[in-house]
Design a protein around this motif. Structure first.
Motif, PDB file in Angstrom:
ATOM      1  N   LEU A 166      -7.496  36.150  -0.390  1.00 54.63           N
ATOM      2  CA  LEU A 166      -6.883  35.137  -1.368  1.00 54.63           C
ATOM      3  C   LEU A 166      -5.611  34.462  -0.537  1.00 54.63           C
ATOM      4  CD1 LEU A 166      -6.831  34.289  -4.298  1.00 54.63           C
ATOM      5  CD2 LEU A 166      -5.131  36.336  -4.484  1.00 54.63           C
ATOM      6  N   THR A 167      -5.763  33.265  -0.188  1.00 53.10           N
ATOM      7  CA  THR A 167      -4.692  32.608   0.691  1.00 53.10           C
ATOM      8  C   THR A 167      -4.300  31.561  -0.037  1.00 53.10           C
ATOM      9  OG1 THR A 167      -6.476  31.438   2.117  1.00 53.10           O
ATOM     10  CG2 THR A 167      -5.734  33.466   2.784  1.00 53.10           C
ATOM     11  N   ASN A 168      -3.011  31.334   0.371  1.00 48.32           N
ATOM     12  CA  ASN A 168      -2.230  29.858  -0.043  1.00 48.32           C
ATOM     13  C   ASN A 168      -2.458  29.828  -1.705  1.00 48.32           C
ATOM     14  OD1 ASN A 168      -1.772  29.063   2.534  1.00 48.32           O
ATOM     15  ND2 ASN A 168      -3.668  28.195   2.803  1.00 48.32           N
ATOM     16  N   ASN A 169      -1.987  30.919  -2.332  1.00 44.30           N
ATOM     17  CA  ASN A 169      -1.862  30.792  -3.804  1.00 44.30           C
ATOM     18  C   ASN A 169      -0.633  31.277  -4.314  1.00 44.30           C
ATOM     19  OD1 ASN A 169      -2.361  32.529  -6.446  1.00 44.30           O
ATOM     20  ND2 ASN A 169      -4.608  31.739  -6.286  1.00 44.30           N
ATOM     21  N   CYS A 209       0.392  34.341  -0.350  1.00 44.35           N
ATOM     22  CA  CYS A 209       0.385  34.587  -1.785  1.00 44.35           C
ATOM     23  C   CYS A 209       1.912  34.574  -2.311  1.00 44.35           C
ATOM     24  CB  CYS A 209      -0.384  35.696  -1.894  1.00 44.35           C
ATOM     25  SG  CYS A 209      -2.123  35.176  -1.852  1.00 44.35           S
ATOM     26  N   ARG A 210       2.644  33.624  -2.608  1.00 42.44           N
ATOM     27  CA  ARG A 210       4.033  33.581  -2.777  1.00 42.44           C
ATOM     28  C   ARG A 210       4.663  34.169  -3.974  1.00 42.44           C
ATOM     29  NH1 ARG A 210       2.293  29.922   0.101  1.00 42.44           N
ATOM     30  NH2 ARG A 210       2.905  27.760   0.132  1.00 42.44           N
ATOM     31  N   LYS A 211       3.833  34.472  -4.978  1.00 44.99           N
ATOM     32  CA  LYS A 211       4.027  34.751  -6.484  1.00 44.99           C
ATOM     33  C   LYS A 211       4.033  36.369  -6.438  1.00 44.99           C
ATOM     34  CE  LYS A 211       3.760  33.451 -11.139  1.00 44.99           C
ATOM     35  NZ  LYS A 211       3.027  32.602 -12.291  1.00 44.99           N
ATOM     36  N   ILE A 212       3.608  37.108  -5.508  1.00 39.60           N
ATOM     37  CA  ILE A 212       3.526  38.401  -5.567  1.00 39.60           C
ATOM     38  C   ILE A 212       4.582  39.142  -5.158  1.00 39.60           C
ATOM     39  CG2 ILE A 212       2.008  40.398  -4.702  1.00 39.60           C
ATOM     40  CD1 ILE A 212      -0.173  38.433  -4.104  1.00 39.60           C
ATOM     41  N   THR A 213       5.266  39.993  -5.900  1.00 36.53           N
ATOM     42  CA  THR A 213       6.447  40.738  -5.618  1.00 36.53           C
ATOM     43  C   THR A 213       6.402  41.745  -4.742  1.00 36.53           C
ATOM     44  OG1 THR A 213       6.536  41.883  -7.736  1.00 36.53           O
ATOM     45  CG2 THR A 213       7.471  39.606  -7.644  1.00 36.53           C
ATOM     46  N   ALA A 214       7.392  42.414  -4.462  1.00 39.09           N
ATOM     47  CA  ALA A 214       7.307  43.721  -3.711  1.00 39.09           C
ATOM     48  C   ALA A 214       6.561  44.852  -4.691  1.00 39.09           C
ATOM     49  CB  ALA A 214       8.705  44.355  -3.132  1.00 39.09           C
ATOM     50  N   LYS A 215       7.074  44.739  -5.882  1.00 39.38           N
ATOM     51  CA  LYS A 215       6.516  45.604  -6.773  1.00 39.38           C
ATOM     52  C   LYS A 215       4.846  45.675  -6.796  1.00 39.38           C
ATOM     53  CE  LYS A 215       6.186  46.931 -11.783  1.00 39.38           C
ATOM     54  NZ  LYS A 215       6.499  46.603 -13.096  1.00 39.38           N
ATOM     55  N   LEU A 269      -4.809  44.691   6.738  1.00 39.79           N
ATOM     56  CA  LEU A 269      -3.926  43.921   5.665  1.00 39.79           C
ATOM     57  C   LEU A 269      -2.949  42.729   6.301  1.00 39.79           C
ATOM     58  CD1 LEU A 269      -2.906  43.986   2.689  1.00 39.79           C
ATOM     59  CD2 LEU A 269      -1.217  45.870   3.330  1.00 39.79           C
ATOM     60  N   ASN A 270      -3.529  41.752   5.806  1.00 36.83           N
ATOM     61  CA  ASN A 270      -2.643  40.485   6.084  1.00 36.83           C
ATOM     62  C   ASN A 270      -1.659  40.170   5.144  1.00 36.83           C
ATOM     63  OD1 ASN A 270      -1.863  38.236   7.307  1.00 36.83           O
ATOM     64  ND2 ASN A 270      -3.892  37.657   8.035  1.00 36.83           N
ATOM     65  N   LEU A 271      -0.459  40.096   5.330  1.00 34.24           N
ATOM     66  CA  LEU A 271       0.478  39.700   4.498  1.00 34.24           C
ATOM     67  C   LEU A 271       1.513  38.629   5.021  1.00 34.24           C
ATOM     68  CD1 LEU A 271       1.915  43.359   3.314  1.00 34.24           C
ATOM     69  CD2 LEU A 271       0.245  41.414   2.075  1.00 34.24           C
ATOM     70  N   THR A 272       0.932  37.821   6.043  1.00 30.53           N
ATOM     71  CA  THR A 272       1.578  36.651   6.798  1.00 30.53           C
ATOM     72  C   THR A 272       2.185  35.756   5.572  1.00 30.53           C
ATOM     73  OG1 THR A 272       0.074  37.020   8.428  1.00 30.53           O
ATOM     74  CG2 THR A 272       1.140  34.645   8.088  1.00 30.53           C
TER      75      THR A 272
END
Length: 168
Positions: free
Chosen positions: A25-28, A53-59, A73-76
């Motif tokens: 799920l990229t660029n979301n 995926c910029r709307k996902i928070t640390a939580k 796991l890719n969190l780029t």
């Protein structure tokens, strides 16, 4: 150009795919922690790519520690990745490959949670501008580390790189 039209409602359908091994799920900018909680329930998942995926928070990212079979796991470019996320990821004992490329909130202290990781062999820290030689000190304790990407990360010195000689 990624999965720009997928929202949390769409991710709900993915939750039914209990045998899913890989999910990208990229660029979301629409899927939030609510959607990640559905992905975190996919206990057979081995590969997960959440690049940009910029709307996902640390939580939300902390919920991923339920994915005990996860190997990649890719969190780029996930702007929520900070040291607290690394602490949670340390519970993923099968994790072999971790992309933290351009995760700018990361600081060196967070890597203390990964120094004794039993399987992690590939880490990309390219573009992580908040880390320095202290991170390398922690990473030098990782007995399985074989691949380390540090390009475009400006906090490292020659002295820090010398710490990595223990990896041989």
């Amino acid at each position: 150009n990624g999965c720009i039209n997928i929202k949390n409602e769409g991710i709900q359908a993915v939750g039914a795919l209990t045998e899913l091994k890989s999910f990208t799920l990229t660029n979301n900018d629409r899927v939030s922690d609510e959607g990640i909680s559905v992905i975190a329930a996919l206990e057979n998942l081995k590969e997960l790519d959440l690049t940009r995926c910029r709307k996902i928070t640390a939580k939300g990212l902390k919920a991923l520690n339920c994915l005990k079979k996860l190997e990649v796991l890719n969190l780029t470019w996930c702007s929520a990745v900070d040291d607290s996320v690394l602490e949670q990821l340390s519970d993923l004992k099968n994790l072999k490959t971790l992309f933290l490329t351009y995760c700018e909130p990361l600081e060196s202290e967070g890597f203390k949670f990964l120094e004794n990781h039993p399987a992690l062999s590939y880490i990309s820290l390219s573009g992580c501008i908040g880390i320095d030689d202290k991170a390398l000190e922690y990473l030098s304790q990782m007995e399985h580390l074989e691949h380390l990407l540090l390009d475009n990360s400006y906090g490292f010195t020659n002295e820090g790189l010398k710490l990595l000689k223990t990896l041989t």
